[in-house]
Design an enzyme around this catalytic site. Sequence first.
Site: not given
Length: 1182
Positions: A483, A829
């Site tokens: 990320d 996520d």
Amino acid sequence: MGENPTKNHYAQLNQGEENEMDIFGYKTQSCRKALCIAGYILSCGALRLLFYWKPEWDVWVNCIRCSLEEADIILLRTTDDFRIYSRKTVTWISVSAFIKSRPDYPATEEDSIFSKAILKPSLHVKTIQVQKIRYVWNIYAKEFQKVGVLEDHYSCSAIHDKFGSGLTCNEQNVRRVICGPNTINVPVIPIWKLLIKEVLNPFYVFQLFSVCLWFAEDYMEYATAIIIMSLLSIFLTVYDLRKQSIKLHRLVESHNNVMVTVCRNKEGFQELQSHHLVPGDMLILKEGKTLLPCDAILVSGQCTVNESMLTGESIPVTKTHLPQADNFKPWRMYCAEDYKKHVLFCGTEVIQTKADDRGVVKAVVLRIGFNTAKGDLVRSILYPKPVNFKLYRDALRFLMCLIAFAAIGMIYTVCVFALNGEEAGEVVKKALDVITIAVPPALPAALTTGIIYTQQRLKKKGIFCISPQRINICGQLNLVCFDKVMAVCWLCPHCFQDIHSFPADHGLPWGPVFKALAVCHSLIVWEGKIQGDPLDVKMFEATGWVIDDSSGHQIEGQGSTNATVVRPGLKATTAPVEGIIILHQFPFSSALQRMSVIAQEIGGDPQAFVKGAPEIVAMLCRAETVPSNFESKLLLYTAQGFRVIGLACKSLQAGKPPADLTREEVESDLTFLGLLIMENRLKRETKPVLEELSAARIRSVMVTGDNIQTAITVARNAGMIAPTHRVILVEADKVPGSFSASITWKSLEENKIEDYRSLVDDSQTEPGVRLALGSGQYHFAMSGKSYQIVAQHFRHLLPKLFPKSFENPHPYFIPGLVLKQVSTKEECDFQALKMAHAGISLSEQEASVASPFTSQTPSIACVPELIREGRAALVTSFCMFKYMALYSTIQYLGVLLLYWQLNSFGNYQFLFQDLAITTVIGVTMSFTGAYPKLVPYRPPSQLISPPLLLSVVLNILFSLSMQIFGFVVVQEQPWYSKTNIHSACLSVDNHEKNSSTSLGLHGVRDGAHEQTDNGFKSYENTTVWLLSTINCLIVALVFSKGKPFRQPIYTNYVFILVLIGQLGICLFFMFADIDDLYSKMDLVCTPTSWRISMVVMLAVTLAVSFLVEEAVIENRPLWLLLKKTFRYHSKSHYKRLQRLLEQDSAWPPLNETFFSDSVAVTVEGNMGGHSNPTFDSSEESL
């Protein structure tokens, strides 16, 4: 016997979910059960034990097939590769105590599972409980359905209308009886239960069989030692399990008894213990910190919660109430990706509540008990999902080969002893003894030894694991996804607008932009510090203002409220207002790519402020307020790697309550204010880590929701994209007015504009919502929206775009290892961490629902560390497996050789080999740590691979050759005598003519030996035992691999000292010639020349074994040359596709546009179990 799914007999439980299972209906038959009981008695419990291990056999024998509706026994089978069976008994729950007559149960419950599950007129409910989750039989749908959750079919308005006033006392009672208590109850398992379960393990049952056999053969000392060791092992295991049980019990018990306030229909507020809560209850959230005992949907007010337990996110998260939308869509479908914005999860802590004009903060109970988010975490610990099926399957196959090997030995044994006239009972015992020698029951367990020590090393480094089986998988990773914002970069304010310029040591000028920065965020003051999203924190700090967290602020027309107020701080520039009140907030939505707030200057009128993706914000603004050069300016800043946020505002009518305004009303007809530009600086450790992964040929991928050009520059600066690589942007769009779509391939090298001239090597940038490596020196770049369209209209291109994961092109699928620090606000996520082979959450917590690994150090340095340890664990497991296989085979060959002369090893000989040698080696061999450098290839992934099998086979042949050579040559020695086991020493002494004393001494020794001879002593026995024992040390040393995946063997000091000590003892046995010692160990005296000959044989075996292992087995260039010579190509789908793409001159297409003619397919369709062919293949396993 197998299962043939038929109508009504078979169904699926939790279809499409991670814990999906096949279920089959059976009915108990009395006559079959009686016959089975007789079988239990006649077999002395052996049949019952077999059914304990194989529950499906128990069901098939005791029951007859029937429909699920009639069944009283349910057989469950997992749908993964393991296909594990379990048996559940149907139970009935009576609700007659609460439903005396039809009117007692309101009509409002008619569409509920609670009504559909009650069997009339008996008022009973049919249930089963699977992995702590209760399921009830739906009489109308004819299927088992989960209870303990609020049904998904309710719309937003239905939830408000039906549950807004709370359940009646009668409804609550019925639901509580059917659902059970709202507890995550993990009782401390009694020691006796743990003991019985451990003793009934096949390993210990096999040990019991072996011990009984050894007692029958008068191996008293050996059998007693094995019993003591087994009991010690059992007690240690039970102690460890008991400790884990207590730890888990303490982890969850705090949530089981929390006092809560609920709203009862027509009865008002009531206080009760949380275990009485049921789905549909109206929960009242009071001010102050509250630990949530269930999952709940917020229906009024606003909350700030700490979800660190759930996702590893220590940043406060804002939750808003469920909109009261007047439509018939199910609430989750209506809220789409943002439904979690309205859900409070069990185990999380409410740290702040804000009531709206409707009064108190309310939430409807959504899930209870083990159905909750925390319950899911606990269940994942209680029932870990098996992984690495191929490794387990290969271990069983190898075990089957050893059993076949043992069968050959049994036939040989029967023939030898029967032909020599031995008694039938003795023949049977000797034949069975072969199995106990040839088949080590601990062989599959040897695969886990590396995991145990690796987990301890990881824990010392601050990396915790709730799924230890995944450690071995980490050793095979070849793709890592990061990320960007959290893992790679940190943010700092850079500049604002280029119209105004002001010194860096001065604050921003007062104006609409300043007000947007001061209020358009979701920050709170928690424990004396401003907490929230890092971007919001940096943005707010730039204003110099502070958040006033004192409760109660007077707002004209609305009285007192606990809305957030921001005021000028000590370092702030002069402002014409006392402060600004944030009245209402619409949190950031990943689907909408923006957030907004309604704020009001103290004494002023309300205004709306919007912050989000510049392109999205500009679309919501009035056209005349958006600068004409907006796109070029945006491209200029994003191409330099800046994080760019769009800002907008508008005035609102006074008098209308903010809570009554919809998001669509607030976020329309906006005035564009400008761009907030923030710099993405790489963390200090980022580049070295990425360079290390790149050198190891592990692909690094960036996953972010940022602007494309921002991600491009960050990826380039981080070294994810080599300067010489080409980047191809893949854009897919739907064709307006038709069902088709278009896909365009653009080379960014040819996509330059004038504003790029100030940039360095901008042609190598890469748009990164998802960056995937294609074949050759180019990268594909694709946004999430384009991916969805490709998956719908160009599905045939997915294998070419994502060659490493095309078997499972899931919207959230990311192969390899996914890392994120403090979960973002996006559902993808969470899904990515769950679906990855090894997800890491950077958090201070020891466990996270989202990922199997949690690193307490907020740095991506944990990624190579985990890969290094995974590789070391995998290699250690294979080393232990090879050693255990060789050890048992060496002992097996030695015994079979001695059987030829109706002899065998003695008690203490077996004891020394098994305990003093193998057990100690098994414990210490795994101490070797991971090699600090990652090499550019992975360790073998399969047990059944040519190098490993060749290594085992060759070492078996070396051992067999040495033992046969010693066995045969010793019989050719001049001092050898088959009948006189002391002829060797006598023949030596006879050469000393003048030493009659020596003869007398030997005569005494002869007498002593004759008194203690137990039939095992012989020259062959001494020779074979000494050779086989030291041979075990040789294979332990040869198989203890060091570089390139583990540290050199000499760094494992304990193991080296153990080997030296064991070798010293063995040589002492060989040369000591101590009567009492030899008598105890069933050894005989041999001439010194023969002992030296044995040492030479062992030295030759060591040299040959070591040379073959290093020059052939571990010679990677040699295996690659053999593959090239014989034109071997990997069967991996990824490798095959890569070769095809390399040969395709038209791939990749450049500056072309294709159109689809086919009808779109559902993206979620045909997305079965996770399968990544890269990890299933044998590529690079050599």
